[in-house]
Write an enzyme that holds these catalytic residues in place. Structure first.
Site, mmCIF file in Angstrom:
data_model
loop_
_atom_site.group_PDB
_atom_site.id
_atom_site.type_symbol
_atom_site.label_atom_id
_atom_site.label_comp_id
_atom_site.label_asym_id
_atom_site.label_seq_id
_atom_site.Cartn_x
_atom_site.Cartn_y
_atom_site.Cartn_z
ATOM 1 N N PHE A 22 -6.492 3.073 4.608
ATOM 2 C CA PHE A 22 -6.973 3.788 3.419
ATOM 3 C C PHE A 22 -7.363 2.791 2.325
ATOM 4 O O PHE A 22 -8.380 2.946 1.654
ATOM 5 C CB PHE A 22 -5.860 4.716 2.912
ATOM 6 C CG PHE A 22 -6.042 5.219 1.506
ATOM 7 C CD1 PHE A 22 -6.743 6.389 1.252
ATOM 8 C CD2 PHE A 22 -5.500 4.518 0.426
ATOM 9 C CE1 PHE A 22 -6.901 6.853 -0.058
ATOM 10 C CE2 PHE A 22 -5.657 4.979 -0.876
ATOM 11 C CZ PHE A 22 -6.363 6.147 -1.108
ATOM 12 N N SER A 23 -6.538 1.771 2.142
ATOM 13 C CA SER A 23 -6.650 0.894 0.979
ATOM 14 C C SER A 23 -7.976 0.158 0.894
ATOM 15 O O SER A 23 -8.570 0.060 -0.183
ATOM 16 C CB SER A 23 -5.496 -0.116 0.974
ATOM 17 O OG SER A 23 -4.262 0.550 0.906
ATOM 18 N N LYS A 72 7.087 -3.642 5.125
ATOM 19 C CA LYS A 72 7.518 -3.384 3.748
ATOM 20 C C LYS A 72 8.897 -3.976 3.435
ATOM 21 O O LYS A 72 9.189 -4.276 2.271
ATOM 22 C CB LYS A 72 7.526 -1.878 3.465
ATOM 23 C CG LYS A 72 6.134 -1.277 3.454
ATOM 24 C CD LYS A 72 6.141 0.184 3.054
ATOM 25 C CE LYS A 72 4.723 0.751 3.086
ATOM 26 N NZ LYS A 72 4.655 2.121 2.533
ATOM 27 N N TYR A 212 -1.955 10.976 6.028
ATOM 28 C CA TYR A 212 -3.147 11.569 5.397
ATOM 29 C C TYR A 212 -4.285 11.764 6.388
ATOM 30 O O TYR A 212 -5.295 12.382 6.064
ATOM 31 C CB TYR A 212 -3.618 10.691 4.230
ATOM 32 C CG TYR A 212 -4.158 9.354 4.669
ATOM 33 C CD1 TYR A 212 -5.519 9.160 4.872
ATOM 34 C CD2 TYR A 212 -3.296 8.287 4.917
ATOM 35 C CE1 TYR A 212 -6.019 7.945 5.302
ATOM 36 C CE2 TYR A 212 -3.783 7.069 5.347
ATOM 37 C CZ TYR A 212 -5.144 6.901 5.539
ATOM 38 O OH TYR A 212 -5.615 5.697 5.967
#
Length: 250
Positions: A22-23, A72, A212
């Site tokens: 997405f980014s 992360k 998403y």
């Protein structure tokens, strides 16, 4: 020409198998809309977190990075300091480059809170968090801030949570907020969904999926069919991206 290259401001996303990201699309459009020709955003697809330092050998003037699955938590070992919230959460999805070194932040928490708050109702007192990875930690942080009791669900039952096999109709009926932090159901495996008793989901339930793509996962569709309110992770991603940009530029 050489001077122009030096003036390029490089941003990017680190993760594994992130061609779908997405980014990159979001920030490329943002830079274009803002007329920021000197800014560019790229994917750094790492097969292991040990490749992280190589980014800076290959790419000059890196100003900021986002971090996604599965790094992360692992990336924190390479950072010089952590923001207070990131330290408490125990996961980083945004890295800022400063004179004092690499600083880790977590904007997932901000994005999740901003996107879920319009859907929350008085009876959403108890939540099930499906999955125990880095993203789930930001979700737990927000729920704690909002005073919502939560329990993790995973295959192993870690973090004193339930295993999927332990979930009963009564448990599902009691926990009216269910958040999918697992990758189950993401493209291309769009027919898959977490193994929970969907028959006991009803009008009081809110199902939130961090995924998403697709916009309506099998998890959300099953909840919607039983009258639940649903929300996917798209707005969360937009909010966290904007917060990352704010951090990089302050």
């Amino acid at each position: 020409m050489e001077r122009t290259e030096e003036q390029k401001a490089n941003y990017g996303l680190i993760g594994k198998d992130i061609s779908y990201s997405f980014s990159r699309g979001y920030f490329t459009k943002k830079f274009d809309d803002m007329g920021l020709a000197r800014c560019q955003y790229q994917n750094f697809d790492l097969q292991s977190i040990s490749e992280f330092p190589s980014i800076f050998k290959k790419t000059e003037n890196v100003q900021g990075l986002n971090v996604t699955i599965p790094y992360k938590e692992e990336v924190m070992a390479y950072l010089d300091d952590l923001d207070i919230a990131a330290k408490k959460i125990g996961a980083v999805n945004t890295i800022k480059f400063t004179d004092k070194g690499l600083i880790g932040f977590n904007t997932d928490a901000y994005g999740f809170q901003k996107s879920i708050e319009p859907y929350l109702k008085e009876h959403h007192k108890k939540a099930l968090i499906l999955g125990t990875g880095g993203a789930s930690k930001a979700i737990a942080f927000v729920l704690e801030e909002l005073g919502i009791t939560f329990t993790y669900v995973s295959r192993s039952g870690k973090n004193n949570g339930y295993t999927y096999n332990e979930l009963t109709d009564d448990i599902i009926g009691d926990y009216t907020l269910i958040i999918n932090c697992s990758p189950v159901g993401t493209f291309p495996n769009i027919k898959e969904k977490p193994a929970i008793p969907y028959s006991k989901i009803g009008n009081d339930h809110l199902l939130f999926d961090l995924i998403y793509n697709p916009a309506e996962t099998a998890f959300l569709a099953a909840g919607k069919a039983n009258g639940a309110s649903i929300c996917n992770g798209h707005r969360m991603l937009e909010f966290q991206a904007e917060k990352s940009w704010e951090i990089w530029n302050r």
